[in-house]
Design an enzyme around this catalytic site. Structure first.
Site, PDB file in Angstrom:
ATOM      1  N   ASP A 145      43.934  31.980  44.175  1.00  0.00           N
ATOM      2  CA  ASP A 145      43.777  30.674  44.823  1.00  0.00           C
ATOM      3  C   ASP A 145      42.585  30.761  45.770  1.00  0.00           C
ATOM      4  OD1 ASP A 145      45.395  32.454  46.543  1.00  0.00           O
ATOM      5  OD2 ASP A 145      45.401  30.758  47.913  1.00  0.00           O
ATOM      6  N   HIS A 439      45.914  35.519  36.735  1.00  0.00           N
ATOM      7  CA  HIS A 439      46.095  34.260  37.473  1.00  0.00           C
ATOM      8  C   HIS A 439      44.981  34.182  38.509  1.00  0.00           C
ATOM      9  CE1 HIS A 439      48.651  30.930  39.022  1.00  0.00           C
ATOM     10  NE2 HIS A 439      48.148  31.277  40.205  1.00  0.00           N
ATOM     11  N   ASP A 483      51.179  39.612  30.694  1.00  0.00           N
ATOM     12  CA  ASP A 483      49.757  39.275  30.851  1.00  0.00           C
ATOM     13  C   ASP A 483      49.586  37.798  30.519  1.00  0.00           C
ATOM     14  OD1 ASP A 483      47.035  39.282  31.128  1.00  0.00           O
ATOM     15  OD2 ASP A 483      46.653  40.247  29.171  1.00  0.00           O
ATOM     16  N   GLU A 492      48.487  37.917  39.220  1.00  0.00           N
ATOM     17  CA  GLU A 492      47.428  37.399  40.081  1.00  0.00           C
ATOM     18  C   GLU A 492      46.574  38.579  40.541  1.00  0.00           C
ATOM     19  OE1 GLU A 492      48.725  34.539  43.003  1.00  0.00           O
ATOM     20  OE2 GLU A 492      46.684  34.143  43.673  1.00  0.00           O
TER      21      GLU A 492
HETATM   22  O1  G3I Z   1      59.482  44.543  50.120  1.00  0.00           O
HETATM   23  C1  G3I Z   1      60.598  43.674  49.923  1.00  0.00           C
HETATM   24  C2  G3I Z   1      61.815  44.443  49.475  1.00  0.00           C
HETATM   25  O2  G3I Z   1      62.157  45.366  50.463  1.00  0.00           O
HETATM   26  C3  G3I Z   1      62.927  43.457  49.203  1.00  0.00           C
HETATM   27  O3  G3I Z   1      64.037  44.137  48.692  1.00  0.00           O
HETATM   28  C4  G3I Z   1      62.483  42.396  48.228  1.00  0.00           C
HETATM   29  C5  G3I Z   1      63.562  41.329  48.029  1.00  0.00           C
HETATM   30  O4  G3I Z   1      63.103  40.022  48.097  1.00  0.00           O
HETATM   31  O5  G3I Z   1      61.323  41.784  48.666  1.00  0.00           O
HETATM   32  C6  G3I Z   1      60.227  42.637  48.899  1.00  0.00           C
HETATM   33  O6  G3I Z   1      59.236  41.816  49.436  1.00  0.00           O
HETATM   34  C7  G3I Z   1      58.424  41.063  48.589  1.00  0.00           C
HETATM   35  C8  G3I Z   1      57.042  41.181  49.180  1.00  0.00           C
HETATM   36  O7  G3I Z   1      56.161  40.312  48.575  1.00  0.00           O
HETATM   37  C9  G3I Z   1      56.528  42.613  48.996  1.00  0.00           C
HETATM   38  O8  G3I Z   1      55.360  42.800  49.681  1.00  0.00           O
HETATM   39  C10 G3I Z   1      58.893  39.629  48.534  1.00  0.00           C
HETATM   40  O9  G3I Z   1      60.070  39.521  47.781  1.00  0.00           O
HETATM   41  C11 G3I Z   1      57.833  38.762  47.933  1.00  0.00           C
HETATM   42  O10 G3I Z   1      58.192  37.403  47.986  1.00  0.00           O
HETATM   43  C12 G3I Z   1      56.512  38.952  48.644  1.00  0.00           C
HETATM   44  O11 G3I Z   1      55.532  38.296  47.930  1.00  0.00           O
HETATM   45  C13 G3I Z   1      54.339  37.917  48.569  1.00  0.00           C
HETATM   46  C14 G3I Z   1      53.963  36.549  48.026  1.00  0.00           C
HETATM   47  O12 G3I Z   1      52.697  36.165  48.489  1.00  0.00           O
HETATM   48  C15 G3I Z   1      54.978  35.483  48.372  1.00  0.00           C
HETATM   49  O13 G3I Z   1      55.045  35.304  49.727  1.00  0.00           O
HETATM   50  C16 G3I Z   1      53.268  38.933  48.212  1.00  0.00           C
HETATM   51  O14 G3I Z   1      53.508  40.170  48.877  1.00  0.00           O
HETATM   52  C17 G3I Z   1      51.897  38.411  48.612  1.00  0.00           C
HETATM   53  O15 G3I Z   1      50.940  39.302  48.127  1.00  0.00           O
HETATM   54  C18 G3I Z   1      51.691  37.024  48.032  1.00  0.00           C
HETATM   55  O16 G3I Z   1      50.478  36.533  48.454  1.00  0.00           O
HETATM   56  C19 G3I Z   1      49.940  35.431  47.737  1.00  0.00           C
HETATM   57  C20 G3I Z   1      49.584  34.393  48.785  1.00  0.00           C
HETATM   58  O17 G3I Z   1      50.760  33.903  49.369  1.00  0.00           O
HETATM   59  C21 G3I Z   1      48.730  33.284  48.204  1.00  0.00           C
HETATM   60  N1  G3I Z   1      47.584  33.809  47.528  1.00  0.00           N
HETATM   61  C22 G3I Z   1      47.919  34.727  46.464  1.00  0.00           C
HETATM   62  C23 G3I Z   1      48.714  35.900  46.961  1.00  0.00           C
HETATM   63  C24 G3I Z   1      49.066  36.870  45.858  1.00  0.00           C
HETATM   64  O18 G3I Z   1      49.995  36.404  44.948  1.00  0.00           O
HETATM   65  O1  9MR Z   2      48.069  29.711  42.317  1.00  0.00           O
HETATM   66  C1  9MR Z   2      49.016  29.964  43.329  1.00  0.00           C
HETATM   67  C2  9MR Z   2      49.049  31.428  43.663  1.00  0.00           C
HETATM   68  O2  9MR Z   2      47.830  31.797  44.253  1.00  0.00           O
HETATM   69  C3  9MR Z   2      50.206  31.777  44.566  1.00  0.00           C
HETATM   70  O3  9MR Z   2      50.340  33.175  44.672  1.00  0.00           O
HETATM   71  C4  9MR Z   2      51.496  31.196  44.020  1.00  0.00           C
HETATM   72  C5  9MR Z   2      52.682  31.443  44.941  1.00  0.00           C
HETATM   73  O4  9MR Z   2      52.463  30.934  46.196  1.00  0.00           O
HETATM   74  O5  9MR Z   2      51.365  29.828  43.797  1.00  0.00           O
HETATM   75  C6  9MR Z   2      50.372  29.514  42.856  1.00  0.00           C
HETATM   76  O6  9MR Z   2      50.339  28.124  42.702  1.00  0.00           O
HETATM   77  C7  9MR Z   2      51.364  27.574  41.921  1.00  0.00           C
HETATM   78  C8  9MR Z   2      52.317  26.812  42.797  1.00  0.00           C
HETATM   79  O7  9MR Z   2      53.002  27.664  43.678  1.00  0.00           O
HETATM   80  C9  9MR Z   2      53.320  26.039  41.945  1.00  0.00           C
HETATM   81  N1  9MR Z   2      52.628  25.202  41.001  1.00  0.00           N
HETATM   82  C10 9MR Z   2      51.766  25.922  40.103  1.00  0.00           C
HETATM   83  C11 9MR Z   2      50.707  26.668  40.880  1.00  0.00           C
HETATM   84  C12 9MR Z   2      49.827  27.474  39.936  1.00  0.00           C
HETATM   85  O8  9MR Z   2      48.989  26.653  39.236  1.00  0.00           O
END
Ligand code: G3I
Ligand code: 9MR
Ligand code: ZN
Length: 510
Positions: A145, A439, A483, A492
């Site tokens: 994103d 992604h 993939d 992503e």
């Molecule tokens: O580490 C815990 C674990 O101990 C636990 O048992 C488990 C149960 O839910 O969760 C684990 O944590 C996870 C965490 O990532 C690990 O670092 C969470 O579930 C999971 O929701 C979380 O995801 C993060 C995600 O955003 C949602 O918030 C990712 O780390 C983080 O990299 C990701 O970041 C996104 C940005 O929001 C938007 N841009 C893209 C980016 C990558 O996808």
């Molecule tokens: O593209 C978004 C990605 O960068 C984020 O990690 C993810 C979770 O926050 O969300 C993706 O966006 C999606 C949105 O959450 C739901 N609608 C579809 C989007 C992807 O096109």
């Protein structure tokens, strides 16, 4: 082919070389591709059950094969993708991992081949809940994103700078590349208070096939947080030792951020405010971020105020975007040497030792040579990179284990490049079977993946994204990967998933 798992880029002649084979493959043969003559024959190790993949497998060690060339490994009724053995199998990888940051640039006309585009996100951002406008142009898009978020940016910057510090051979363009992000981060600091805005993005994520300059919705600057302010302070104080010409500016920004932290000891953790739905990067605690900031500021200035803060609190660990304590430990152990405190130094070494043990224990028993145990969470490949990075940074403090730590780090690289239960190379553009459909909006828009991007990797919480849920429900943890362009929790890419892997490549000098 996918049942024989190994590093698809190859091995140097003197490297330890291991493949992971199916249970039935008791013996294996490695043939030269030219004339099918046998180059090596071996017996695989006894079968073991691998809980994360739910499979029973064997490890084949062909380290004794040191001949340069291209081979195919045959075992039971299967044959492998090409096995390369040569002096420089990783050629181009390290450069691509760093070049990726160029593709992520925001706010400038970008020349980068197929994915070139005019300047994006150039409008002023609205400070959330006000009419105020602020210029926060520049920096790197976080991920697939186009949001720009301070907390993960600080991790990416720290990894790249540490890579530069510890690489035996340095990349000449690294400091310029990182400065692009630092300049943006400086704009994210509120001049009046020293606090740092958590992020800038649109209210929503836009379509997946949209190029950056086509995202024209209003930019919103989300409220100042302690996690953004502390990681900002830490990375600015760290940066001060890499950019001597800018030292004054960087240290002043870090100090100002620290002053905000002191004035706001109980700041609430970030949650997306009403109407904003982009990446959250919230946290449960800011104690580790404050610890990192104090360690960097102490290392940079020698000011005892920071030392007192560290002594009064706990020692933290972690190299993730939400757990950053190990960065603080590293700053203290390497850079506070002449002003350190023996007791605190020992405690920090103990904490680092514990973390290394927690990495080495699962690694030693893992038939894929990786240390995740069952931590196949969103961004599991970041943990692979972080664990390798931790071991590499810890080596000087545990000299008797240094060689094992180096080998473990290299094995983590092999995992990322194909020695894993799904036989994918998790780095776009590298290996016989790389991720093709990340992604990542520019890659989706152009129908071609930008090379050199590390994808998130398996995520056992398949319900966290619809594509993963559709394709992998019920799969064992380390096989929860598809993939597919829609799989944002597994496929992503982000700046802070590339950065630890760049660190590995640079510090392993491959
Ligand atoms: O580490 C815990 C674990 O101990 C636990 O048992 C488990 C149960 O839910 O969760 C684990 O944590 C996870 C965490 O990532 C690990 O670092 C969470 O579930 C999971 O929701 C979380 O995801 C993060 C995600 O955003 C949602 O918030 C990712 O780390 C983080 O990299 C990701 O970041 C996104 C940005 O929001 C938007 N841009 C893209 C980016 C990558 O996808
Ligand atoms: O593209 C978004 C990605 O960068 C984020 O990690 C993810 C979770 O926050 O969300 C993706 O966006 C999606 C949105 O959450 C739901 N609608 C579809 C989007 C992807 O096109
Ligand atoms: Zn942009």
């Amino acid at each position: 082919m996918k049942t024989i798992r190994f590093n698809q880029l190859g091995y140097r002649p003197g490297d330890v070389k291991k493949a992971t084979l199916p249970e039935k493959a008791e013996a294996f043969r490695i043939l030269r591709t030219g004339d099918n003559s046998a180059a090596y024959e071996g017996t695989a190790a006894p079968a073991i059950h691998d809980a994360p993949s739910g499979e029973t497998v064997r490890v084949a060690d062909f380290s004794a094969l040191t001949e340069e060339g291209t081979f195919v490994l045959h075992a039971a009724d299967a044959q492998s993708y090409p096995v390369y053995i040569n002096a420089n199998p990783y050629n181009g990888l390290r450069k691509a991992l760093l070049d990726f940051f160029h593709y992520q640039k925001c706010g400038v006309d970008l020349a980068c081949g197929l994915w070139s585009h005019p300047a994006c996100h150039t409008s002023l951002a609205t400070v959330y809940g006000t009419e105020m406008k602020k210029d926060v142009s520049g920096g790197w898009h976080d991920a697939g994103d186009y949001g720009r978020y301070v907390v993960p940016a600080a991790k990416a910057v720290a990894d790249l700078l540490l890579a530069h510090e510890f690489a035996p051979n340095k990349d000449a363009d690294l400091l310029d590349a990182v400065w692009f992000e630092l300049e943006w981060m400086l704009k994210m600091q509120d001049e009046a208070t020293g606090g740092v805005y958590h992020k800038v993005s649109c209210h929503h994520f836009d379509a997946l096939d949209e190029m950056p300059h086509d995202e024209l919705n209003e930019l919103v600057l989300c409220p100042i947080t302690s996690t953004a302010t502390a990681t900002f302070a830490a990375s600015m104080a760290m940066a001060a030792r890499f950019y001597p010409d800018k030292k004054g500016q960087l240290l002043a920004a870090a100090q100002k951020a620290w002053d905000w932290l002191t004035a706001n000891p109980d700041a609430p953790m970030f949650k997306n405010p009403e109407g904003v739905f982009t990446g959250g990067y919230g946290d449960r605690s800011d104690k580790d971020e404050r610890f990192w900031a104090a360690c960097e500021l102490f290392a940079a200035t020698g000011n005892e105020t920071f030392h007192e803060y560290i002594k009064e609190g706990e020692i933290h660990t972690g190299l993730g975007w939400n757990q950053v304590g190990t960065y603080g430990i590293i700053a203290y152990l390497y850079h506070a040497k002449d002003k350190d405190n023996a007791e605190l130094t020992d405690l920090m070494k103990d904490a680092l030792h514990t973390v290394c043990r927690q990495i080495m224990n699962p690694y030693k028993n893992d038939p894929y040579g990786v240390s995740l145990g069952d931590a196949y969470n969103w961004g599991s490949n970041m943990t692979v990179g972080n664990n390798a990075m931790t071991l590499l940074l810890a080596r000087p403090f545990f000299p008797q284990k240094a060689a094992d730590f180096t080998q473990a780090a290299l094995d983590h690289l092999h995992y990322l490049l194909g020695r894993n239960p799904v036989s994918y190379s998790y780095i776009t553009g590298f290996g016989a079977n790389p991720a093709l459909y990340p992604h990542h909006r520019p890659s989706v828009a152009k129908g071609q993946a930008v090379p050199g991007m590390v994808v998130g990797g398996p995520n056992k919480f398949t319900q966290q994204d619809p594509a993963l849920k559709e394709h992998c429900t019920g799969f064992p943890p380390s096989k929860c990967y598809v993939d597919h362009k829609d799989s944002y929790s597994g496929n992503e890419i982000t700046i802070y998933w590339n950065s630890p892997v760049y660190f590995m490549a640079a510090v392993l000098d491959i």
